[in-house]
Design a protein around this motif. Structure first.
Motif, PDB file in Angstrom:
ATOM      1  N   ASN A   4      10.630  99.844  45.328  1.00  0.00           N
ATOM      2  CA  ASN A   4      10.235  99.107  46.365  1.00  0.00           C
ATOM      3  C   ASN A   4      11.530  99.564  47.421  1.00  0.00           C
ATOM      4  N   THR A   6      13.030  97.936  51.174  1.00  0.00           N
ATOM      5  CA  THR A   6      12.698  96.850  52.403  1.00  0.00           C
ATOM      6  C   THR A   6      13.801  97.559  53.344  1.00  0.00           C
ATOM      7  N   HIS A  39      14.949  98.891  43.705  1.00  0.00           N
ATOM      8  CA  HIS A  39      14.983  98.344  44.986  1.00  0.00           C
ATOM      9  C   HIS A  39      15.808  98.782  45.976  1.00  0.00           C
TER      10      HIS A  39
END
Length: 143
Positions: A4, A6, A39
């Motif tokens: 991911n 972000t 992440h």
């Protein structure tokens, strides 16, 4: 294998996310590492400095902080924090595009999770060689 990206209070210029995720998975596979969850958090100098101070007790600006979060050494779980401010400044300093520098740092964090270090001169040289190899493969260029 979840990867991911972000953005935390910064504008993120990340092209071809699916290609990048596939490449990161392949990087872990080439290094013989299992990957469960990764992440990436793209942030400001200020935010990464707070993380650096709080968790590592370092009072310096940095382009990246990598945390191994998993309990199983066979399967990597991690968080990688990247300062967009540092990436932009380092791109100018090293006379490369911001996109290329961003990917170098993205791969640098993944390589840390694969076990590569950069504390000594020898470790740094090996890390740089692995980064260059990844950049060359990803962008299909020669450095």
């Amino acid at each position: 294998m979840a990867i991911n990206f972000t953005a935390h209070e910064v504008k993120l210029k990340l092209k071809n996310r699916n290609k990048l995720k596939t490449f990161i998975r392949e990087l872990f596979a080439r290094e013989g590492q299992g990957l469960k969850n990764l992440h990436y958090v793209f942030c400001s100098d200020e935010y990464l400095l707070q993380i650096n101070q709080e968790f590592l007790r370092h009072d310096t600006l940095t382009d990246i902080v990598t945390f191994e979060l998993g309990e199983d050494p066979e399967v990597i779980e991690g968080e990688i924090y990247i300062s967009i401010d540092r990436v932009e400044e380092n791109a100018k300093k090293f006379q490369v595009t911001e996109e290329q520098e961003l990917h170098r740092v993205i791969f640098h964090g993944a390589l840390h999770l694969c076990g590569y270090k950069d504390k000594s001169k020898e470790q740094s040289a090996k890390m740089r060689a692995k980064e260059n190899e990844a950049i060359e493969m990803y962008f299909d260029i020669k450095i």
